[in-house]
Enzyme design. Sequence first.
Site, PDB file in Angstrom:
ATOM      1  N   ASP A   1       0.881  -1.159   0.000  1.00  0.00           N
ATOM      2  CA  ASP A   1       0.000   0.000   0.000  1.00  0.00           C
ATOM      3  C   ASP A   1       0.930   1.224   0.000  1.00  0.00           C
ATOM      4  OD1 ASP A   1      -2.066   1.809   0.088  1.00  0.00           O
ATOM      5  OD2 ASP A   1      -3.148   0.817   1.713  1.00  0.00           O
TER       6      ASP A   1
HETATM    7  C1  NOJ Z   1      -3.924   4.115   0.116  1.00  0.00           C
HETATM    8  C2  NOJ Z   1      -5.117   3.222   0.091  1.00  0.00           C
HETATM    9  O1  NOJ Z   1      -5.190   2.483   1.292  1.00  0.00           O
HETATM   10  C3  NOJ Z   1      -5.123   2.255  -1.088  1.00  0.00           C
HETATM   11  O2  NOJ Z   1      -6.333   1.573  -1.115  1.00  0.00           O
HETATM   12  C4  NOJ Z   1      -4.885   2.995  -2.370  1.00  0.00           C
HETATM   13  O3  NOJ Z   1      -4.889   2.073  -3.446  1.00  0.00           O
HETATM   14  C5  NOJ Z   1      -3.579   3.756  -2.300  1.00  0.00           C
HETATM   15  N1  NOJ Z   1      -3.632   4.691  -1.178  1.00  0.00           N
HETATM   16  C6  NOJ Z   1      -3.257   4.510  -3.584  1.00  0.00           C
HETATM   17  O4  NOJ Z   1      -4.110   5.575  -3.730  1.00  0.00           O
END
Ligand code: NOJ
Length: 731
Positions: A251
Site C-alpha cells: 500500500d
Molecule cells: C492508500 C489506500 O489504502 C489504497 O487503497 C490505495 O490504493 C492507495 N492509497 C493509492 O491511492
Amino acid sequence: MRPLVLPLGLLVTLGASQGFNGDWDLAYTKATAALAKLSQSDKIGLVSGIGWGKGKCSGNTGSAKSINYPSLCLQDGPLGVRSAASITAFPAGIMAGATWDRDLIRARGRGLGEETKALGIHVILGPVAGPLGQFAQGGRNWEGFSNDPYLAGVATEQTIAGIQEGGAQACVKHYILNEQEKNRETMNSVVNDRTLHELYLWPFAEAVRANVASVMCSYNKFDGKWACENKRVMDELLKKELGFRGYILTDWDAQHSTVDSANTGLDMTMPGSASDGGNVFWGSKLQSAVSGGQVSSSRLDDMVTRILASWYLTKQDSGYPATAIDRQTKNGGPNVQGNHSTIARAVARDGIVLLKNTDGILPLKKLKSIALVGSDAVPNPKGINSCQDMGCNQGTLTMGWGSGSATLPYVSSPADAISARAKKDGASVTLSASDTASQGASAAQKADVAIVFITADSGEEYLTVEGHNGDRTNLNAWHNGEDLVKAVANVNKNTIVVIHSVGPILMEAFADLDSVKAIVWAGLPGQEAGNALTDVLYGDVSPNGKLPYSIAKKAGDYGTTIQSTSDNFGEGLYIDYRALDKKSIVPRYEFGYGLSYTTFNYSNLVITGSPTSGPESGATIPGGASSLFEGVATVTATITNSGTVTAAEVAQLYVGLPDSAPETPVRQLRGFQKLSINAGEGKTVSFSLRRKDLSYWDSTSKKWVLPKGTFAIDVAASSRDLRLSGKITSL
Ligand code: NOJ
C-alpha cells in the site's frame, strides 16, 4: 411488468462460475526468458516505484526497453478508474455484493477492466477483500462486498475474473487485517489462526484461486510486524500455503525496510517515495543490499519474474494501449465508458434491498402527488464532483470517500428520475431538498406518498467529513435523518424511506411506525442512482437484492467496536450474523434478507454426496491444497414463484458443522444462487459444495479438516428464513 432482464447479451458468454482463465506456467516460461534479457538496473527499476508525484499514474515503475516492458501504471480503484475524466462510476462493492449475482458482478468487473485497459493503465487497485467488516463502523467496508467471507469470496473471484478478462491486472487489497481507518498506519492486529483462515484470509484465498495478478499488503502490523515485511503474511500464507504466483506490492508508503521487506516476500514498492521525498527503501538501496549480499539476487529475480509473469498472464505484452491519463498535467484521458452505464444501472438496481413493504405500497400505483424529501434526493448543488475524493455528504450519496471514489460522469438523481417518471403518470411532485424536519413535513403533508431520503457516509482516514475521520463514529443516519423521517411520517400515512448508506444504520426510531410503509436500502449506487431506484419503486423490476450484512437494533449488538492501538480479534469467528445467532439477538433485518414483489416457495430438497472426513490433501494449486476445491456434495431444490410477477430470488445455502468439529457458528453461508423465475413457474437451484466449504481450519495440524459426522444443511431465503432442512453425513 417487464421481465427481469440481465443487462447485456454479453453476460451469456461471461457465464462461467470460475475465476480468470490464465496459464501461469506459460506466463512463467515467458517471464523467465524475458528475465535473462534484463540488466541489474532494469530489475531494480521494475520492482521500485519511481516516486510520489512522478509519472502519469498514482503508482509507476521503471520500464525495460529490451523486452518492450512499459513503465507499469497503477491506478485506483475498486468502483471506477480514479483521476480519469470520463469513466463509468459503477456502484460500490457493497452494492455489487448485495446483488448476489455472479454474472452481474463479473460484468461490472469486466467493465472496470475494459476502461482500465482503454486508458492504457496496467493495474487497477481493486477489488477490496479487506476490510472484511469486523466493525460495522469501519470506514472502508463499502469498498468491499460483504462481511461474510463466502459472499465476499465469490464476489472477489468474479470481479477479478471480469477485470482480467477486460485486459487489466487486478490488485486485491488490503492484505491483511486492516479492519479500521483509525490508526491504520500503526495498528497491530493479532488474530488466532482459525479466525484468520475462516474469515479474513478466505476472500484473499478465493482471489488467488481466481488467478489474481497482484496483492496489496496493508499498512498495519500483523503479530507485531508490518504486513509488508512479514514472512508469515507474505511468504508463508500467501505464497506457500495459497500458492500465489503473482506479485505483492505495498500500500502507498506501507514499506518500512529495505532488506526485511525483500526477504519476507515483498515484490514491488509503491509509490517509491513519500510526498516529502522520504520513505525510499528500494531503488538504489535495494541495489546495494543485493550487491552486499543481504538480499540474494535470486530473490530479486523472483520479484521480477512474478511481475513479468502477471504481465504475460493478462496478455499485456502485445497490443496494450499507451497510458492515456497523466496525473501531473491533470489529463484525465478520453471517454472510455462504452455502454457500461447499462451494467452500472443493472447493479444499482439489482442490489437494492426492499426491507419493509406494508399494504403493498410498493410498487407505486398511479398517484396524483408525490413528495420527495431530503438533500439526498438531488445532486450536490455545489457540483457533483465538487468535493475532493467525494469527501463530503452533500446531495445524493453515490459512493463513500477516499481513494476508492471516482469522478462521476453524471448522476441520475432520485429527484430527476422520479420526477420524469411521475410526469408520464401525470402526478405532481413536491420537492423539499433539505434535511430540515419542518420543511420536509410541510412538503409531505398533502402528498399521496412521501419519499424521504436519508444517508450515512464513511471513507478513508485522510479526509474527515462531518466529524467522521474515515470510520463512522456511530451508526445513526446523518443529518438528523431519524427526525426527518419521523416528521414526515407524522403528517403522511404513506411514507417511504430510501436509505443511501455505506453500511447498516440503526432504524429503531422509525422502522415500526405505521406510517412508514416501506423502507428501501438503495446502497451506494454510483452514477445510475435515480434510474435504478425508479426501476424498483415503479415495479419495472421486482426488488431482488439481499442484505450483505445484518442490520442490528443497536450498535452494541454487533459485539465489536473500533479499537485504538491494537486489535486482538477477540470475538473470533463471531462477527455479524455469526455473533447475533450465537447470542440469540434478534436483528432488525438479518443477513441475506430482502423482500420481493412476489413470493417464493421452496420445495423438493435433494442432497447427494457423502464426503470423506479428514484433512486436505493434494498438491498446492492457486488457492490452497487441490482437494479443497473438489466438489464433495450437491444440494438441489425447487424454487417456485408463487406470486403474480416475474422476479429473481437469491436462494442461500447454510451449513452447520457436526459436533466433532470445534465450536463453530451455528450456520454459515456456503452457497447461493440467484434465479429469475416467471410467475407461476418453478426452477431448480443447485449448489455444489467443495471440500473447503465443509471444513474448518485446524490450528494444530495447520490444515483444513472435514469433520466426521452429520452436517446441517439449510436452503434458505435469508440467514433466519430457513425453508428446507436436510443433512449430509461424512464417512
Ligand atoms: C492508500 C489506500 O489504502 C489504497 O487503497 C490505495 O490504493 C492507495 N492509497 C493509492 O491511492
